[in-house]
Design a protein around this motif. Structure first.
Motif, short mmCIF file in Angstrom:
data_model
loop_
_atom_site.label_atom_id
_atom_site.label_comp_id
_atom_site.label_asym_id
_atom_site.label_seq_id
_atom_site.Cartn_x
_atom_site.Cartn_y
_atom_site.Cartn_z
N GLY A 1 6.95 -23.61 -103.89
CA GLY A 1 6.15 -23.77 -102.70
C GLY A 1 4.69 -23.73 -103.07
N ASP A 2 3.84 -23.24 -102.17
CA ASP A 2 2.42 -23.24 -102.45
C ASP A 2 2.00 -22.21 -103.48
OD1 ASP A 2 3.14 -21.23 -100.78
OD2 ASP A 2 1.40 -21.38 -99.44
N ARG A 3 2.69 -21.03 -103.50
CA ARG A 3 2.31 -19.97 -104.43
C ARG A 3 3.44 -19.46 -105.31
NH1 ARG A 3 0.72 -15.59 -100.40
NH2 ARG A 3 2.32 -16.70 -99.22
N TYR A 4 4.67 -19.64 -104.87
CA TYR A 4 5.79 -18.99 -105.53
C TYR A 4 6.79 -20.00 -106.06
CZ TYR A 4 3.88 -14.84 -103.31
OH TYR A 4 3.06 -13.83 -102.93
N TYR A 5 7.49 -19.60 -107.12
CA TYR A 5 8.45 -20.49 -107.75
C TYR A 5 9.67 -19.70 -108.21
CZ TYR A 5 6.28 -18.56 -111.95
OH TYR A 5 5.80 -17.69 -112.90
N ASN A 6 10.80 -20.40 -108.28
CA ASN A 6 12.04 -19.87 -108.81
C ASN A 6 12.68 -20.93 -109.68
OD1 ASN A 6 12.49 -17.21 -107.84
ND2 ASN A 6 12.88 -18.03 -105.81
N GLY A 7 13.14 -20.56 -110.83
CA GLY A 7 13.88 -21.48 -111.66
C GLY A 7 14.87 -20.72 -112.51
N SER A 8 16.11 -21.18 -112.56
CA SER A 8 17.10 -20.49 -113.37
C SER A 8 18.19 -21.47 -113.78
CB SER A 8 17.71 -19.30 -112.63
OG SER A 8 18.43 -19.73 -111.50
N GLY A 9 18.80 -21.17 -114.88
CA GLY A 9 19.94 -21.93 -115.36
C GLY A 9 20.97 -21.00 -115.95
N MET A 10 22.23 -21.22 -115.62
CA MET A 10 23.32 -20.38 -116.12
C MET A 10 24.48 -21.26 -116.52
SD MET A 10 23.26 -17.36 -113.23
CE MET A 10 21.72 -16.52 -112.81
N PHE A 11 25.04 -20.97 -117.68
CA PHE A 11 26.21 -21.70 -118.16
C PHE A 11 27.23 -20.69 -118.64
CE2 PHE A 11 28.74 -23.47 -121.63
CZ PHE A 11 29.27 -24.60 -121.03
N ASN A 12 28.49 -20.85 -118.19
CA ASN A 12 29.56 -19.91 -118.53
C ASN A 12 30.79 -20.71 -118.93
OD1 ASN A 12 28.34 -17.27 -117.14
ND2 ASN A 12 28.10 -19.00 -115.74
N ARG A 13 31.34 -20.37 -120.06
CA ARG A 13 32.57 -21.01 -120.52
C ARG A 13 33.63 -19.95 -120.76
NH1 ARG A 13 34.38 -25.77 -122.20
NH2 ARG A 13 36.16 -25.81 -123.61
N PHE A 14 34.76 -20.10 -120.04
CA PHE A 14 35.88 -19.20 -120.17
C PHE A 14 37.05 -19.97 -120.77
CE2 PHE A 14 34.71 -16.23 -116.37
CZ PHE A 14 33.52 -15.93 -117.02
N LYS A 15 37.69 -19.39 -121.73
CA LYS A 15 38.89 -19.97 -122.31
C LYS A 15 39.85 -18.83 -122.59
CE LYS A 15 40.62 -23.16 -125.82
NZ LYS A 15 40.28 -23.99 -127.00
N GLY A 16 40.69 -18.55 -121.59
CA GLY A 16 41.59 -17.40 -121.71
C GLY A 16 40.76 -16.14 -121.79
N ALA B 1 18.87 -18.32 -118.26
CA ALA B 1 17.42 -18.24 -118.37
C ALA B 1 16.84 -18.22 -116.96
CB ALA B 1 16.86 -19.41 -119.17
N ILE B 2 15.82 -17.41 -116.75
CA ILE B 2 15.22 -17.25 -115.43
C ILE B 2 13.70 -17.23 -115.56
CG2 ILE B 2 14.96 -15.75 -113.41
CD1 ILE B 2 17.74 -14.62 -114.03
N ALA B 3 13.02 -17.94 -114.68
CA ALA B 3 11.57 -17.85 -114.54
C ALA B 3 11.27 -17.75 -113.06
CB ALA B 3 10.88 -19.07 -115.16
N SER B 4 10.56 -16.69 -112.65
CA SER B 4 10.36 -16.47 -111.21
C SER B 4 9.18 -15.55 -110.98
CB SER B 4 11.62 -15.85 -110.61
OG SER B 4 11.40 -15.42 -109.28
N ASN B 5 8.48 -15.78 -109.86
CA ASN B 5 7.46 -14.82 -109.44
C ASN B 5 7.73 -14.31 -108.02
OD1 ASN B 5 6.76 -17.05 -107.92
ND2 ASN B 5 4.57 -16.92 -108.38
N THR B 6 8.99 -14.40 -107.59
CA THR B 6 9.37 -13.90 -106.27
C THR B 6 10.23 -12.64 -106.35
OG1 THR B 6 11.42 -15.19 -106.15
CG2 THR B 6 9.39 -16.25 -105.38
N GLY B 7 10.55 -12.20 -107.56
CA GLY B 7 11.44 -11.05 -107.71
C GLY B 7 12.89 -11.42 -107.79
N GLU B 8 13.23 -12.70 -107.57
CA GLU B 8 14.61 -13.14 -107.70
C GLU B 8 15.03 -13.09 -109.16
OE1 GLU B 8 16.78 -14.06 -105.40
OE2 GLU B 8 15.40 -13.71 -103.74
N GLY B 9 16.24 -12.56 -109.37
CA GLY B 9 16.76 -12.53 -110.73
C GLY B 9 16.12 -11.47 -111.60
N ASP B 10 15.52 -10.46 -111.02
CA ASP B 10 14.92 -9.40 -111.82
C ASP B 10 15.97 -8.71 -112.67
OD1 ASP B 10 13.09 -7.44 -112.75
OD2 ASP B 10 13.92 -6.06 -111.28
N ILE B 11 15.59 -8.39 -113.90
CA ILE B 11 16.51 -7.75 -114.83
C ILE B 11 16.19 -6.27 -114.91
CG2 ILE B 11 17.37 -7.75 -117.19
CD1 ILE B 11 17.93 -10.27 -115.54
#
Length: 915
Positions: free
Chosen positions: A245-260, A268-278
């Motif tokens: 938006g005008d001041r804030y951004y969120n970006g993340s990508g997640m990949f999961n592979r299960f085989k049995g 990976a996460i990039a954010s200035n809204t507090g979303e995805g805080d570790i």
């Protein structure tokens, strides 16, 4: 097993017993294709008590028959086959041959409306584990697990994604029983998709040794296990999110592979809204017998914990990878994680603290501005091998490297009751700290041929270093209003260097053996060795800013050594639905503290007692459980309470050591009752606790005429704590659920204020009302109304004016529209009563709204328009009552913003692509 579980849920009907015999036969077919299904399990159960009567499998032609000793009457018939929806029916068998043809519906073709039909089997209770059937709760396509949690009774998910169950914070989320990004439950809940989950299991996770040996050690963590569907354990899935938006951004990508049993994940996460805080809390899963150690944390110049807690303005960049696998018939397993994060955090906080003294009140008004930067890497790995049917070995290793810098500006004013300033402080600090940590653990579990006999050995160690430096500039002007009314200048300008090292080794041994068919004994021994070297060098900076001289008062060089030994015996009894455990441990601990800077030595020895007893009952049908327990615990004083490291970073709060401080003793009684009536869809949860601490650690405070507080830890007379939570949920209609709750937290404690004994009583009463309506593909709505009352009394000032009411109301709704669109809204109303001391309006309405438009045939692409804090009222206000101090803190937080975002969910399970 699934069918047997269904039988336990059905208790209607009665069995009319007659002398004639009955039989039943028929065919099982596929509803869609009409094909006859072989190897389907057909079970017949008594409708009165759900006891299994007979079972068989269909032959190659889908045919089955049961006719052995069947008495005509009412039965439950259940048919189960992998990849098909279970078939359950109540059927009356006559006194002859009964024919029935059964059609099973493929799960792959199952309509969503059919999934919701399973409400009757939504909740089950297996021992201490509360289990929710995920398909019985409706969420949108491609929804994450945290959206599912919001539908489950007793679950709370706040705006930041933090999860709690019945008021207790969830500390771990497992996937199929395995840790998965273990120290951050919110990451797991946002990564795994709800449609992959078969069951959500809630339980108190014991320590590894306690779980293996069945011995209570008082160490539990609220945990959730996500049991995945079988057809979701092979393939890959993930999501990509972009928003701005005008001041804030969120970006993340997640990949999961299960085989049995193999799972591989990256994010990976990039954010200035507090979303995805570790959350970077160091949950020390490495090591045993921690209750033998002294609390001797490494000396730090910056108290910031290194995480974002919803206060201030964050910038987060983080990435991680996780892998775990089992092979060799699950006899070997390996796992590991790697994570890196950079967090920039800007904070602005104002505070007001009322100090209630025997003769007056002092008011401290403060403002604090901070800017922190954290760069941290964490790695851990584990290996497990079952050497034979009787022996298993587990090994863990972990490492962390961190760099933390900070700038802090503090301004505060202390005023007396006349409103006159008696102390004005301004302080600037700049710190830079670097840390390294290594941890390892080895556990050997050995069972013997004689049933119930086992041995477990644990060896763990850790090594930590912390090095830092900082500049402290303090301007402090005070007035002695009570005496000379003259001003006092207490300015300091210092540079500090700290260097700390810590190592510890733990050994734990447990041997258990049966003494009868229903009882056993456990013998325990633990040893803990710890050393910490702490050096702080403080330099006074001359007025020219160049020349430096060592300040001998605020410099130190300490070596802490502790040696602990602990041994105990425990008795275990199990018969039918009853379990009993009782035991006692005794600990002997010695402590040496050497001050190399002043050449003195302090030696202390302590004896500790740790008795426990627990009685537990579990109902036959797994619908009810009750337990009553007592746990005694000797609490040792920390090395820093006995002899603190002199520090003037907070010149108005100065701690004095107490080498004569003795241990305190805690007595805790807990009562737990859970009853889940599956047929009536009613759940009762009662949790009551009482804690009495004799000789509790408290403080003797001496506040002088210029508002400075000097305090020393002492042993008080006693502290009591009553806690309770009671919840009852029930259906009002087919799709409407209601719940009521009540809770309390009542505390009585004491301290010394300017030589006067002060008895403090404070508490909180809270009530709750909960409504949930779920109409598939139409409406989901939940409403929580929680009024509460907070009170505080102090014997040195009976009328503290700190009692107040609060009302916390939260509404969440999702409305489904045609053309694959949805409207979501979340509104929180927080009303807080004004008090005599805090007269400002702190009421707030937080309203978030967003619209989703699902694109593509698979609905995997989502366009999202969102408005956060629509009314621009976001604020964070906290009130704390601690002994005779009442404080209110206000933080600047992220306010109203708008975003446009895209989310792409992708998956491929069983070679069936879902782009």
């Amino acid at each position: 097993m699934k069918c047997i579980f269904l039988f336990m849920l059905l208790t209607m009907g009665s069995l009319a017993s007659i002398a004639q015999r009955a039989s039943i036969k028929g065919y099982v077919t596929d509803t869609v294709s009409g094909l006859k299904l072989r190897d389907a399990v057909v079970l017949l159960a008594n409708s009165k008590d759900s006891m299994l009567v007979q079972f068989c499998r269909t032959d190659a032609n889908g045919y089955f028959k049961m006719d052995r000793n069947l008495v005509p009457g009412q039965y439950i018939i259940c048919v189960s086959l992998p990849s098909y929806v279970d078939y359950v029916e109540l059927k009356e068998l006559s006194g002859n041959v009964n024919s029935i043809d059964i059609s099973l519906f493929p799960k792959s073709k199952l309509l969503k409306a059919v999934v919701v039909k399973g409400k009757v089997k939504a909740i089950s209770l297996n021992g201490d584990t509360l289990e929710f059937k995920a398909d019985a709760y409706h969420v949108g396509a491609n929804a994450s697990v945290d959206e599912l949690f919001r539908q489950l009774p007793g679950f709370q998910v706040d705006r930041g994604g933090k999860i709690s169950v019945n008021g207790q914070a969830v500390q771990k989320i497992l996937v199929d029983g395995e840790e998965f990004f273990s120290d951050d439950p919110t990451l797991v809940s946002k990564t795994v998709r709800a449609d992959m989950v078969d069951k959500v299991q809630v339980f108190d996770k014991k320590s590894e040794q306690a779980a293996f040996a069945g011995v209570q050690d008082g160490k539990t963590a609220k945990a959730i296990n996500l049991k995945l569907k079988e057809d979701k354990k092979k393939g890959y899935f993930g999501k990509l999110i972009i928003g701005g938006g005008d001041r804030y951004y969120n970006g993340s990508g997640m990949f999961n592979r299960f085989k049995g049993p193999a799972k591989f994940s990256v994010y990976a996460i990039a954010s200035n809204t507090g979303e995805g805080d570790i959350s970077w809390k160091d949950r020390e899963d490495f090591g045993v017998a921690k209750d033998l150690e002294y609390n001797t944390p490494l000396q730090t110049l910056d108290s910031w914990a290194g995480q974002y807690a919803g206060l201030g303005f964050p910038q987060l960049y983080t990435a991680g990878a996780h892998y775990n696998n089992k092979w060799n018939a699950f006899n070997q397993a390996i796992g590991g994680e790697a994570r890196v994060a950079k967090l920039n955090l800007s904070e602005n906080m104002t505070s007001t603290t009322i100090s209630i003294l025997p003769t007056q009140k002092l008011t401290t008004s403060g403002n604090e501005k901070n800017y922190h930067i954290l760069l941290q890497q964490k790695y851990n790995g584990n290996y497990q091998v079952r050497l034979d049917s009787m022996t298993e070995l587990k090994a863990k290793i972990g490492a962390a490297v961190g760099n933390k810098t900070g700038d802090r500006n503090i301004a505060s004013v202390i005023r007396n009751e006349a409103g006159l300033s008696i102390n004005e402080l301004s302080q600037y600090t700049n710190t830079d700290e670097r840390s390294n940590s290594w941890m390892g653990e080895l556990i050997v579990n050995k069972r013997f041929r004689k049933a119930g006999r086992l041995l477990t050995l644990g060896l763990s160690g850790a090594y930590n270093t912390l090095n830092g430096n900082g500049t402290f500039i303090t301007n402090n002007l005070a007035w002695d209003r009570e005496n000379t009314d003259t001003s006092i200048n207490l300015d300091t300008r210092q540079y500090k260097e700290t260097a700390s090292k810590q190592d510890k080794i733990n050994l734990d041994v447990l041997y258990r053996f049966p003494i009868s068919q229903t009882s056993a004994l456990s013998l325990k021994y633990a040893m803990a060795l710890g050393n910490m070297k702490s050096q702080l060098t403080t330099f006074n900076i001359a007025s020219d800013g160049k020349n430096k001289s060592i300040d001998s008062i605020y410099s130190n060089n300490y070596l802490f050594r502790s040696v602990g030994n602990k041994a105990g015996i425990h008795y275990h009894f199990v018969k039918k639905q009853f379990q009993l455990e009782a035991g006692n441990d005794i600990g002997l601990t010695s402590f040496n503290q050497t001050d190399y800077f002043r050449y003195n030595l302090i030696k202390r020895n302590f004896v500790g007692w740790f008795p426990n007893i627990e009685l537990k009952y579990s109902g036959k049908n797994g619908t009810r459980t009750a337990s009553l327990s007592y746990l005694g615990n000797t609490i040792l004083p920390s090395a820093l309470q006995l002899q603190p490291l002199a520090n003037n970073t907070d010149p108005n709060n100065i701690i004095i050591g107490n080498p004569q401080l003795g241990p305190s003793y805690s007595n805790t009684i807990k009562l737990l009752y859970i009853n889940a009536d599956f047929i009536a869809r009613k759940t009762t949860w009662i949790d009551i606790g009482y804690n009495l601490i004799t000789g509790d650690f408290t403080t003797a405070d001496q506040i002088d005429s210029i508002g400075r507080k000097k305090y020393q830890f002492i042993n008080g007379d006693y502290t009591t704590l009553w806690t309770g939570n009671a919840t009852y949920s029930f259906p009002l209609a087919k799709s409407l659920t209601m719940g009521v709750s009540a809770g309390w937290n009542l505390r009585s404690s004491m301290n010394i204020v300017n030589n006067a004994k002060n008895r403090i009583r404070n508490g909180n009463y809270v009530a709750g009302l909960f409504f949930s309506e779920s109409l598939p593909e139409k409406l989901n709505i939940t409403l929580n109304v929680n009024p509460s009352y907070n009170y505080n009394s102090s014997s040195v000032a009976e009328n503290s004016g700190a009692d107040y009411w609060m009302l916390d109301t939260r509404l969440q709704a999702t409305v489904y529209f045609p053309l694959k669109s949805e409207l979501h809204t979340s509104c929180s109303l927080l009303l807080r009563q004004k008090t005599d001391e805090f007269t400002d309006n702190t009421n707030v309405v937080l309203w978030d709204i967003w619209i989703n438009k699902r694109l593509l045939k698979s609905e995997a692409l989502i366009l999202k328009l969102s408005a956060t804090d629509v009314l621009n009222q976001a604020k964070s206000v906290f009130r704390y009552i601690n002994t005779n101090y009442i404080s209110e803190y206000r933080y600047d937080v992220i306010k109203r913003y708008f975003q446009v975002g895209l989310t792409w969910n992708f998956s491929n399970f069983n070679n069936s692509a879902k782009p």
